[in-house]
Design a protein around this motif. Structure first.
Motif, PDB file in Angstrom:
ATOM      1  N   ARG A 221       0.829  -1.210   0.000  1.00  0.00           N
ATOM      2  CA  ARG A 221       0.000   0.000   0.000  1.00  0.00           C
ATOM      3  C   ARG A 221       0.859   1.253   0.000  1.00  0.00           C
ATOM      4  N   GLN A 222       1.939   1.239   0.803  1.00  0.00           N
ATOM      5  CA  GLN A 222       2.811   2.404   0.851  1.00  0.00           C
ATOM      6  C   GLN A 222       3.511   2.631  -0.482  1.00  0.00           C
ATOM      7  N   ASP A 223       3.903   1.540  -1.139  1.00  0.00           N
ATOM      8  CA  ASP A 223       4.554   1.670  -2.438  1.00  0.00           C
ATOM      9  C   ASP A 223       3.600   2.264  -3.468  1.00  0.00           C
ATOM     10  N   ILE A 224       2.344   1.831  -3.436  1.00  0.00           N
ATOM     11  CA  ILE A 224       1.355   2.366  -4.376  1.00  0.00           C
ATOM     12  C   ILE A 224       1.062   3.832  -4.078  1.00  0.00           C
ATOM     13  N   ILE A 225       0.956   4.167  -2.803  1.00  0.00           N
ATOM     14  CA  ILE A 225       0.695   5.566  -2.451  1.00  0.00           C
ATOM     15  C   ILE A 225       1.854   6.459  -2.881  1.00  0.00           C
ATOM     16  N   ASN A 226       3.092   5.995  -2.678  1.00  0.00           N
ATOM     17  CA  ASN A 226       4.237   6.772  -3.140  1.00  0.00           C
ATOM     18  C   ASN A 226       4.224   6.944  -4.652  1.00  0.00           C
ATOM     19  N   GLU A 227       3.838   5.877  -5.355  1.00  0.00           N
ATOM     20  CA  GLU A 227       3.758   5.978  -6.812  1.00  0.00           C
ATOM     21  C   GLU A 227       2.646   6.940  -7.237  1.00  0.00           C
ATOM     22  N   LEU A 228       1.543   6.921  -6.501  1.00  0.00           N
ATOM     23  CA  LEU A 228       0.451   7.854  -6.803  1.00  0.00           C
ATOM     24  C   LEU A 228       0.890   9.294  -6.624  1.00  0.00           C
ATOM     25  N   TYR A 229       1.691   9.536  -5.609  1.00  0.00           N
ATOM     26  CA  TYR A 229       2.211  10.891  -5.417  1.00  0.00           C
ATOM     27  C   TYR A 229       3.038  11.333  -6.623  1.00  0.00           C
ATOM     28  N   ARG A 230       3.879  10.409  -7.115  1.00  0.00           N
ATOM     29  CA  ARG A 230       4.700  10.749  -8.269  1.00  0.00           C
ATOM     30  C   ARG A 230       3.848  10.959  -9.522  1.00  0.00           C
ATOM     31  N   LYS A 302      -8.039  18.996 -18.247  1.00  0.00           N
ATOM     32  CA  LYS A 302      -9.343  18.338 -18.292  1.00  0.00           C
ATOM     33  C   LYS A 302      -9.413  17.147 -17.339  1.00  0.00           C
ATOM     34  N   ASN A 303      -8.673  17.185 -16.196  1.00  0.00           N
ATOM     35  CA  ASN A 303      -8.667  16.108 -15.199  1.00  0.00           C
ATOM     36  C   ASN A 303      -8.292  14.774 -15.830  1.00  0.00           C
ATOM     37  N   PRO A 304      -7.077  14.668 -16.373  1.00  0.00           N
ATOM     38  CA  PRO A 304      -6.706  13.422 -17.049  1.00  0.00           C
ATOM     39  C   PRO A 304      -6.579  12.233 -16.118  1.00  0.00           C
ATOM     40  N   SER A 305      -6.402  12.456 -14.822  1.00  0.00           N
ATOM     41  CA  SER A 305      -6.234  11.324 -13.904  1.00  0.00           C
ATOM     42  C   SER A 305      -7.540  10.659 -13.536  1.00  0.00           C
ATOM     43  N   ALA A 306      -8.670  11.154 -14.090  1.00  0.00           N
ATOM     44  CA  ALA A 306      -9.961  10.548 -13.744  1.00  0.00           C
ATOM     45  C   ALA A 306     -10.070   9.120 -14.246  1.00  0.00           C
ATOM     46  N   GLY A 307      -9.309   8.788 -15.300  1.00  0.00           N
ATOM     47  CA  GLY A 307      -9.375   7.431 -15.825  1.00  0.00           C
ATOM     48  C   GLY A 307      -8.556   6.437 -15.035  1.00  0.00           C
ATOM     49  N   LEU A 308      -7.794   6.890 -14.032  1.00  0.00           N
ATOM     50  CA  LEU A 308      -6.966   5.993 -13.241  1.00  0.00           C
ATOM     51  C   LEU A 308      -7.811   5.361 -12.136  1.00  0.00           C
ATOM     52  N   GLN A 309      -8.153   4.084 -12.258  1.00  0.00           N
ATOM     53  CA  GLN A 309      -9.025   3.395 -11.314  1.00  0.00           C
ATOM     54  C   GLN A 309      -8.191   2.839 -10.160  1.00  0.00           C
ATOM     55  N   ILE A 310      -7.774   3.724  -9.283  1.00  0.00           N
ATOM     56  CA  ILE A 310      -6.933   3.307  -8.176  1.00  0.00           C
ATOM     57  C   ILE A 310      -7.742   2.915  -6.951  1.00  0.00           C
ATOM     58  N   ASP A 311      -9.026   3.312  -6.918  1.00  0.00           N
ATOM     59  CA  ASP A 311      -9.867   3.009  -5.755  1.00  0.00           C
ATOM     60  C   ASP A 311      -9.979   1.509  -5.518  1.00  0.00           C
ATOM     61  N   ARG A 312     -10.086   0.736  -6.601  1.00  0.00           N
ATOM     62  CA  ARG A 312     -10.230  -0.713  -6.449  1.00  0.00           C
ATOM     63  C   ARG A 312      -8.963  -1.327  -5.871  1.00  0.00           C
ATOM     64  N   VAL A 313      -7.808  -0.828  -6.300  1.00  0.00           N
ATOM     65  CA  VAL A 313      -6.548  -1.356  -5.766  1.00  0.00           C
ATOM     66  C   VAL A 313      -6.433  -1.051  -4.274  1.00  0.00           C
ATOM     67  N   ILE A 314      -6.749   0.187  -3.882  1.00  0.00           N
ATOM     68  CA  ILE A 314      -6.678   0.562  -2.470  1.00  0.00           C
ATOM     69  C   ILE A 314      -7.681  -0.231  -1.642  1.00  0.00           C
ATOM     70  N   GLN A 315      -8.845  -0.487  -2.206  1.00  0.00           N
ATOM     71  CA  GLN A 315      -9.856  -1.256  -1.477  1.00  0.00           C
ATOM     72  C   GLN A 315      -9.392  -2.687  -1.227  1.00  0.00           C
ATOM     73  N   VAL A 316      -8.767  -3.295  -2.222  1.00  0.00           N
ATOM     74  CA  VAL A 316      -8.243  -4.649  -2.045  1.00  0.00           C
ATOM     75  C   VAL A 316      -7.161  -4.674  -0.972  1.00  0.00           C
ATOM     76  N   LEU A 317      -6.262  -3.689  -1.004  1.00  0.00           N
ATOM     77  CA  LEU A 317      -5.204  -3.628  -0.005  1.00  0.00           C
ATOM     78  C   LEU A 317      -5.770  -3.374   1.387  1.00  0.00           C
ATOM     79  N   ASP A 318      -6.795  -2.549   1.494  1.00  0.00           N
ATOM     80  CA  ASP A 318      -7.431  -2.302   2.793  1.00  0.00           C
ATOM     81  C   ASP A 318      -8.040  -3.585   3.348  1.00  0.00           C
TER      82      ASP A 318
END
Length: 419
Positions: A221-230, A302-318
């Protein structure tokens, strides 16, 4: 001698009981405790886990990881709401009020400050049981030594870090502990040292924290969050796209540069470097003024990051993290279903009861030794009342019905007054 008499025979220590174990913070070579740096918020588990064992990592995670610290807080809060009960049984197995009174006196002496001539760090009963529960969560085991004075009166219940223990098996199934401290070995094969395990693998005397299985999930989860920041820094915000028109630069270049291809390339690189240097010092509030040799556009507006479906990944990790921490989503505030919240809370209350049972077990062993050294031939039994999440006023009707049932059983002779 009859078999029953042999089974009930009590063998007391044959030599003087002296304090031998060391606390987790004691250093015989330096009595000054150095203050921590309080830099847990800068710890990156992705980088530190390869150079540390799970015990060291958990010491950090319980302070700076949100889910693990929330799990520890929930366990200690809910388990701490249960009251402790002291019982004593005589040789015949009946409840003995005299033994209960003696056990309460010993327990009070261990948790009450009577010497006010100097600073006293003697913990209260609540603090002592909380420390034991915290150690059980952190190490999967609690260990402590009951310290006596010269008159065999217990004066301290010294909590020992199980990570400092090594076990020896000189006989099959008989384990004896040795404490490692400052390259020294302290033999703790003494009758006043006790251990109790919290849901441990019976094939090994060494224990693991129930939170060890959460480390890999926390790292992922921490690795994904760090990548999301980048990613957010690159694609999440509007950015400026600057195009340098080389033909315009060539047309306005000096004649000497136009005649030499190498000089043209140097001229273009110099102009681009100057523009880049000017843009790097530009803030969002500054105006960008340029010539017709530059074209500036805004990208990612135009909010290009809206197509990034990261919620499902975070939910699985949670979900994996909650399973590894042995907590329910409702307990740590991540439940999305109201219908299952009561079931989850009940399951977690039972987990808190199991934690309390581990602490009660080691206190039972210690107090039983203390009362027997005081001349009592029976045994002491400590337990925590079951965790109850409902308010006291809501429980009042159930308590009234229970009182009526107990009076009926007393009248029928099914229980005694002491029971």
């Amino acid at each position: 001698m009859a078999i029953a008499d042999q089974l009930a025979q009590i063998i007391l220590p044959k030599r003087k009981l002296t304090s031998k174990s060391l606390t987790p913070t004691y250093n015989p070579r330096n009595d000054k405790l150095t203050a921590p740096l309080y830099r847990e918020h800068t710890t990156d588990l992705v980088n530190s886990r390869t150079g540390s064992d799970s015990r060291t990592l958990l010491n950090d995670l319980v302070n700076h990881d949100p889910d693990i610290s929330a799990a520890v807080h929930a366990y200690l809060t809910i388990a701490g709401s249960a009251d402790i009960v002291v019982q004593a049984y005589n040789d015949a197995g009946d409840i003995d009020p005299e033994g209960i009174t003696l056990a309460h006196k010993i327990l009070s002496n261990l948790t009450t400050t009577n010497d006010y001539s100097a600073f006293s760090s003697k913990p209260s009963l609540h603090s002592l049981t909380t420390d034991l529960k915290y150690m059980a969560l952190l190490r999967g085991m609690v260990s402590a030594e009951l310290v006596f004075d010269k008159k065999y009166a217990p004066t301290e219940f010294r909590v020992v870090d199980p990570s400092s223990l090594e076990w020896q098996e000189k006989k099959a199934g008989v384990y004896t502990p040795v404490q490692k401290s400052q390259n020294e070995e302290i033999d703790l094969n003494i009758p006043s040292f006790f251990v109790s395990r919290f849901h441990q693998n019976p094939t090994s005397p060494y224990s693991y924290s129930p939170f060890v299985s959460a480390i890999n999930t926390v790292v992922a989860r921490q690795d994904i969050i760090n990548e999301l920041y980048r990613i957010m820094q690159v694609t999440g915000y509007p950015r400026m796209d600057v195009e340098v028109l080389e033909n315009v630069l060539f047309e306005n270049a000096p004649p000497a540069i136009k005649a030499d291809i190498d000089e043209q390339r140097k001229h273009v690189r110099a102009e681009i470097a100057g523009i880049q240097s000017a843009l790097q010092s530009l803030t969002a509030r500054d105006a960008f003024i340029h010539s017709n040799a530059i074209k500036a556009n805004i990208i990612n507006d135009k909010n290009p990051s809206a197509g990034l479906q990261i919620d499902r990944v975070i939910q699985v990790l949670d979900n994996q993290n909650q399973a590894a921490l042995k907590v329910m989503p409702a307990v740590v505030g991540k439940s999305t279903s109201v219908n299952t919240a009561s079931t989850e809370a009940r399951l977690f209350a039972m987990s808190a009861d199991a934690l309390n049972a581990t602490v009660a077990d080691i206190l039972t062993k210690a107090l039983t030794l203390a009362v027997r050294l005081a001349g009592y031939t029976g045994r002491v039994q400590l337990f925590f009342r079951p965790v109850e999440l409902r308010p006291v006023l809501e429980l009042e009707p159930q308590l009234t019905m229970k009182g009526s049932r107990l009076r009926t059983e007393l009248c029928l002779g099914l229980i005694t007054d002491d029971e």
